[in-house]
Scaffold this motif. Structure first.
Motif, PDB file in Angstrom:
ATOM      1  N   TRP A 131       0.515  -1.151  -0.302  1.00 51.53           N
ATOM      2  CA  TRP A 131      -0.326  -0.004  -0.100  1.00 51.53           C
ATOM      3  C   TRP A 131       0.374   0.944  -0.030  1.00 51.53           C
ATOM      4  O   TRP A 131      -0.036   2.563  -0.174  1.00 51.53           O
ATOM      5  CB  TRP A 131      -1.080   0.372   0.943  1.00 51.53           C
ATOM      6  N   ARG A 132       2.166   0.800   0.389  1.00 53.58           N
ATOM      7  CA  ARG A 132       3.272   2.547   0.272  1.00 53.58           C
ATOM      8  C   ARG A 132       2.129   3.756   1.259  1.00 53.58           C
ATOM      9  O   ARG A 132       2.261   4.581   0.530  1.00 53.58           O
ATOM     10  CB  ARG A 132       3.235   2.482  -0.999  1.00 53.58           C
ATOM     11  N   PRO A 133       1.509   3.493   2.040  1.00 55.84           N
ATOM     12  CA  PRO A 133       1.624   4.655   2.989  1.00 55.84           C
ATOM     13  C   PRO A 133       2.158   5.645   3.083  1.00 55.84           C
ATOM     14  O   PRO A 133       3.143   5.721   3.618  1.00 55.84           O
ATOM     15  CB  PRO A 133       0.203   3.657   4.256  1.00 55.84           C
ATOM     16  N   GLY A 134       1.201   7.154   2.405  1.00 59.52           N
ATOM     17  CA  GLY A 134       1.909   7.995   2.669  1.00 59.52           C
ATOM     18  C   GLY A 134       2.659   8.564   4.064  1.00 59.52           C
ATOM     19  O   GLY A 134       3.619   9.151   4.046  1.00 59.52           O
ATOM     20  N   ALA A 135       1.160   8.904   5.272  1.00 63.53           N
ATOM     21  CA  ALA A 135       1.278   9.078   6.294  1.00 63.53           C
ATOM     22  C   ALA A 135       2.177   7.883   7.374  1.00 63.53           C
ATOM     23  O   ALA A 135       2.751   8.882   7.789  1.00 63.53           O
ATOM     24  CB  ALA A 135       0.008   8.554   6.870  1.00 63.53           C
ATOM     25  N   TYR A 136       3.112   7.183   7.077  1.00 67.70           N
ATOM     26  CA  TYR A 136       4.143   6.267   7.053  1.00 67.70           C
ATOM     27  C   TYR A 136       5.617   7.027   6.316  1.00 67.70           C
ATOM     28  O   TYR A 136       6.350   7.268   7.294  1.00 67.70           O
ATOM     29  CB  TYR A 136       4.138   5.430   6.916  1.00 67.70           C
ATOM     30  N   THR A 137       5.630   6.727   5.171  1.00 63.34           N
ATOM     31  CA  THR A 137       6.654   7.435   4.832  1.00 63.34           C
ATOM     32  C   THR A 137       6.890   8.812   5.276  1.00 63.34           C
ATOM     33  O   THR A 137       8.083   8.804   4.875  1.00 63.34           O
ATOM     34  CB  THR A 137       6.446   7.008   2.904  1.00 63.34           C
ATOM     35  N   ARG A 138       5.926   9.305   4.745  1.00 60.59           N
ATOM     36  CA  ARG A 138       6.538  10.848   4.945  1.00 60.59           C
ATOM     37  C   ARG A 138       6.510  11.545   6.765  1.00 60.59           C
ATOM     38  O   ARG A 138       6.728  12.794   7.102  1.00 60.59           O
ATOM     39  CB  ARG A 138       5.521  11.465   4.830  1.00 60.59           C
ATOM     40  N   GLY A 139       6.302  10.434   7.910  1.00 63.38           N
ATOM     41  CA  GLY A 139       5.526  10.567   9.068  1.00 63.38           C
ATOM     42  C   GLY A 139       6.897  10.641   9.923  1.00 63.38           C
ATOM     43  O   GLY A 139       8.089  10.161   9.546  1.00 63.38           O
ATOM     44  N   PRO A 171       9.615   9.902  13.609  1.00 63.97           N
ATOM     45  CA  PRO A 171       9.283   8.447  14.095  1.00 63.97           C
ATOM     46  C   PRO A 171       7.660   8.096  14.703  1.00 63.97           C
ATOM     47  O   PRO A 171       7.380   7.521  15.281  1.00 63.97           O
ATOM     48  CB  PRO A 171      10.737   8.593  14.720  1.00 63.97           C
ATOM     49  N   GLN A 172       7.888   9.160  15.314  1.00 63.31           N
ATOM     50  CA  GLN A 172       6.468   9.113  16.523  1.00 63.31           C
ATOM     51  C   GLN A 172       5.275   9.031  16.237  1.00 63.31           C
ATOM     52  O   GLN A 172       4.738   8.012  15.672  1.00 63.31           O
ATOM     53  CB  GLN A 172       6.013  10.351  17.636  1.00 63.31           C
ATOM     54  N   LYS A 173       5.263   9.493  14.461  1.00 69.54           N
ATOM     55  CA  LYS A 173       4.155   9.261  13.875  1.00 69.54           C
ATOM     56  C   LYS A 173       3.721   7.848  12.986  1.00 69.54           C
ATOM     57  O   LYS A 173       2.789   6.709  13.499  1.00 69.54           O
ATOM     58  CB  LYS A 173       3.797  10.110  12.031  1.00 69.54           C
ATOM     59  N   ARG A 174       5.094   7.478  13.109  1.00 65.78           N
ATOM     60  CA  ARG A 174       5.322   5.678  11.937  1.00 65.78           C
ATOM     61  C   ARG A 174       4.810   5.182  13.731  1.00 65.78           C
ATOM     62  O   ARG A 174       4.751   4.077  13.919  1.00 65.78           O
ATOM     63  CB  ARG A 174       6.528   5.934  11.823  1.00 65.78           C
ATOM     64  N   ALA A 175       5.372   5.514  14.693  1.00 63.29           N
ATOM     65  CA  ALA A 175       4.947   3.904  15.847  1.00 63.29           C
ATOM     66  C   ALA A 175       3.477   4.332  16.209  1.00 63.29           C
ATOM     67  O   ALA A 175       2.709   3.316  15.916  1.00 63.29           O
ATOM     68  CB  ALA A 175       5.719   5.380  17.430  1.00 63.29           C
ATOM     69  N   GLU A 176       2.825   5.764  16.142  1.00 61.49           N
ATOM     70  CA  GLU A 176       0.846   5.200  16.550  1.00 61.49           C
ATOM     71  C   GLU A 176       0.968   4.548  15.490  1.00 61.49           C
ATOM     72  O   GLU A 176       0.199   3.530  15.047  1.00 61.49           O
ATOM     73  CB  GLU A 176       0.720   6.932  16.358  1.00 61.49           C
TER      74      GLU A 176
END
Length: 175
Positions: free
Chosen positions: A141-149, A151-156
């Protein structure tokens, strides 16, 4: 829409239409977890930073025309089935027409979700392997919220995945 409704109305129909080798508890867990992660079963259109449902991704699985839709339509392991399904539904197998139809056709979204997973090499993760499921989701899916996030956002986002995965397994009565 509830998890039970999307499972019975869309995922069951998609897996019944696809070849039997594509139907498994592992496929169902991954498809339903992605569905929850992407839309919470509330949004058939991507919610943008403005808070409106006007983003480029559609269906509960959040497909974009030039991303997942185009990929499923053109990948050597999914193209034939995607085109055949579109033909049976009376949908032109073009990214734009599939994108338009997918806004209201949950079975189309589910078929494309399973086919997108099919394009990834290797077997699906075991139903109890949350991390492998997460990694498959990130690749496919390559989610943008993760790739651009951050470290805190990625953990969430990872924590959300785990919660959704547990909900799906409990709903399906799997370990």
């Amino acid at each position: 829409m509830t998890l039970d409704e999307i499972n019975r109305a869309a995922v069951d129909a998609a897996l019944a239409w696809l070849p039997p080798k594509m139907s498994s508890p592992e496929a169902r867990v991954e498809m339903l977890t992605i569905c929850l992660k992407e839309s919470l079963l509330k949004h058939r259109r991507q919610v943008t930073s403005s808070g409106k449902e006007d983003g480029p991704a559609v269906s509960f699985w959040q497909f974009e025309r030039g991303g997942g839709i185009k990929g499923v339509l053109t990948h050597r392991s999914s193209s034939d089935l995607a085109h055949r399904f579109c033909d049976e539904r009376g949908i032109d197998a073009s990214p734009m027409d599939v994108w338009l139809a997918m806004q209201t056709d949950d079975v189309l979204g589910a078929v494309f979700a399973r086919l997108l997973l099919w394009t990834e090499p290797g077997p699906l993760p075991r139903v109890t392997d949350i991390e492998a499921g997460w990694q498959l989701y990130l690749r496919a899916w390559r989610p943008g919220a993760y790739t651009r996030g951050t470290p805190q956002k990625r953990a969430e986002l990872r924590a959300e995945w785990e919660g959704h995965h547990r909900v799906v397994r409990a709903y399906l009565r799997l370990p």
